[in-house]
Design a protein around this motif. Sequence first.
Motif, PDB file in Angstrom:
ATOM      1  N   GLY A  33       0.824  -1.208   0.000  1.00  0.00           N
ATOM      2  CA  GLY A  33       0.000   0.000   0.000  1.00  0.00           C
ATOM      3  C   GLY A  33       0.857   1.256   0.000  1.00  0.00           C
ATOM      4  O   GLY A  33       1.681   1.457   0.901  1.00  0.00           O
ATOM      5  N   VAL A  34       0.664   2.101  -0.979  1.00  0.00           N
ATOM      6  CA  VAL A  34       1.378   3.376  -1.080  1.00  0.00           C
ATOM      7  C   VAL A  34       0.400   4.469  -0.638  1.00  0.00           C
ATOM      8  O   VAL A  34      -0.658   4.651  -1.250  1.00  0.00           O
ATOM      9  N   VAL A  35       0.780   5.190   0.408  1.00  0.00           N
ATOM     10  CA  VAL A  35      -0.085   6.197   1.001  1.00  0.00           C
ATOM     11  C   VAL A  35       0.400   7.582   0.599  1.00  0.00           C
ATOM     12  O   VAL A  35       1.575   7.928   0.795  1.00  0.00           O
ATOM     13  N   LEU A  36      -0.514   8.394   0.067  1.00  0.00           N
ATOM     14  CA  LEU A  36      -0.247   9.791  -0.285  1.00  0.00           C
ATOM     15  C   LEU A  36      -1.094  10.666   0.649  1.00  0.00           C
ATOM     16  O   LEU A  36      -2.325  10.627   0.619  1.00  0.00           O
ATOM     17  N   ARG A  37      -0.398  11.439   1.477  1.00  0.00           N
ATOM     18  CA  ARG A  37      -1.077  12.336   2.415  1.00  0.00           C
ATOM     19  C   ARG A  37      -1.040  13.749   1.865  1.00  0.00           C
ATOM     20  O   ARG A  37       0.016  14.357   1.736  1.00  0.00           O
ATOM     21  N   LEU A  38      -2.237  14.204   1.500  1.00  0.00           N
ATOM     22  CA  LEU A  38      -2.371  15.521   0.872  1.00  0.00           C
ATOM     23  C   LEU A  38      -1.483  15.612  -0.373  1.00  0.00           C
ATOM     24  O   LEU A  38      -0.859  16.636  -0.649  1.00  0.00           O
ATOM     25  N   GLY A  39      -1.435  14.483  -1.107  1.00  0.00           N
ATOM     26  CA  GLY A  39      -0.665  14.432  -2.347  1.00  0.00           C
ATOM     27  C   GLY A  39       0.807  14.180  -2.176  1.00  0.00           C
ATOM     28  O   GLY A  39       1.537  14.128  -3.181  1.00  0.00           O
ATOM     29  N   LYS A  40       1.255  13.998  -0.952  1.00  0.00           N
ATOM     30  CA  LYS A  40       2.681  13.794  -0.706  1.00  0.00           C
ATOM     31  C   LYS A  40       2.905  12.382  -0.205  1.00  0.00           C
ATOM     32  O   LYS A  40       2.152  11.873   0.620  1.00  0.00           O
ATOM     33  N   LEU A  41       3.969  11.773  -0.732  1.00  0.00           N
ATOM     34  CA  LEU A  41       4.293  10.400  -0.350  1.00  0.00           C
ATOM     35  C   LEU A  41       4.753  10.385   1.103  1.00  0.00           C
ATOM     36  O   LEU A  41       5.625  11.148   1.511  1.00  0.00           O
ATOM     37  N   THR A  42       4.141   9.490   1.856  1.00  0.00           N
ATOM     38  CA  THR A  42       4.502   9.369   3.270  1.00  0.00           C
ATOM     39  C   THR A  42       5.568   8.294   3.440  1.00  0.00           C
ATOM     40  O   THR A  42       6.441   8.134   2.590  1.00  0.00           O
ATOM     41  N   SER A  43       5.479   7.585   4.512  1.00  0.00           N
ATOM     42  CA  SER A  43       6.454   6.544   4.827  1.00  0.00           C
ATOM     43  C   SER A  43       6.473   5.477   3.736  1.00  0.00           C
ATOM     44  O   SER A  43       5.608   5.471   2.849  1.00  0.00           O
ATOM     45  N   PRO A  44       7.456   4.570   3.769  1.00  0.00           N
ATOM     46  CA  PRO A  44       7.499   3.514   2.760  1.00  0.00           C
ATOM     47  C   PRO A  44       6.191   2.752   2.660  1.00  0.00           C
ATOM     48  O   PRO A  44       5.319   2.821   3.533  1.00  0.00           O
ATOM     49  N   ALA A  45       6.064   2.046   1.584  1.00  0.00           N
ATOM     50  CA  ALA A  45       4.821   1.314   1.310  1.00  0.00           C
ATOM     51  C   ALA A  45       4.502   0.387   2.471  1.00  0.00           C
ATOM     52  O   ALA A  45       5.376  -0.231   3.079  1.00  0.00           O
ATOM     53  N   ARG A  46       3.240   0.325   2.798  1.00  0.00           N
ATOM     54  CA  ARG A  46       2.778  -0.490   3.917  1.00  0.00           C
ATOM     55  C   ARG A  46       2.627  -1.948   3.480  1.00  0.00           C
ATOM     56  O   ARG A  46       2.179  -2.244   2.384  1.00  0.00           O
TER      57      ARG A  46
END
Length: 306
Positions: A33-46
């Motif tokens: 899972g790749v998480v984008l917070r407000l369009g910005k990449l967060t921590s590594p893929a879950r």
Amino acid sequence: MVEELVIAGISLASAGAVYVMAAARVVKQYERGVVLRLGKLTSPARGPGFTMIVPAVDRMRKVNMQIVTMPVPAQEGITHDNVTVRVDAVVYFKVVDAADAVVKVEDYRFAVSQVAQTSLRSIIGKSDLDDLLSNREKLNQGLEVMIDSPALGWGVQIDRVEIKDVSLPETMKRSMARQAEATRDRRARVINADAELQASKKLAEAAQAMSDQPAALQLRLLQTVVAVAAEKNSTLVLPFPVELLRFLERSGLQAQARTEAYEKREAAAAPAAARPEEVRDARPEAAPRTEAGSGLEELPEAEQLP
């Protein structure tokens, strides 16, 4: 008052349940899972399992990490030796970096497909027809390198590339069939010629052995007669017996020997016939016979016959 607290508690619980339902995510074992917070990449893929995101703030995109089998549409091109062919292939690839596959390329599947098609056309133009038909392993490796070079920057790894089929024009198929037939015919003729050479050597050895034993030739003739008669569909005619031929051969040799002996005697007698006449006349002549040799005159007249 109590009723208001109860209603507030129920409302809060309902809001919490809605929040949990909106924030809960389940990532499968073969996904990341790749998480984008407000369009910005967060921590590594879950990783796989249960995870939570912030509703309306975070956005998760799941990326499949399994090996993908992608057929490459058939590409038509002209080989290095100016033959028009149609080649199709298949690409096996997988995502090794989910974040790069989401951030660095819009659609990694479409990108890999386009790179595979262009690389396949490039390989067709650089290769000869014989390489496409018989040396596919080398072409597969070259095609894999050409596709894998740009795909590494997209978080994608090319596992394997295989050329499935090479379609040729009908005229080229007929030409190749004639070439293969001519090659087979040449090999058959060479093998037959080699067999004839070996058979001639063996026959020469057999003839040499039979010449030492004349009876062997007669036995061989009888074996041939037996072999021919076994079929029972032909008639074998022997106009002269073998013994008669032997007798004629011996008679001819004897007649030739007598002729040579006669010629030698004639040659030896020729100098004696060439002597001069005086030599022959020198021989003593025989004494002439006289009438007294008859004995009639010596008898007395009285005793003579009337």
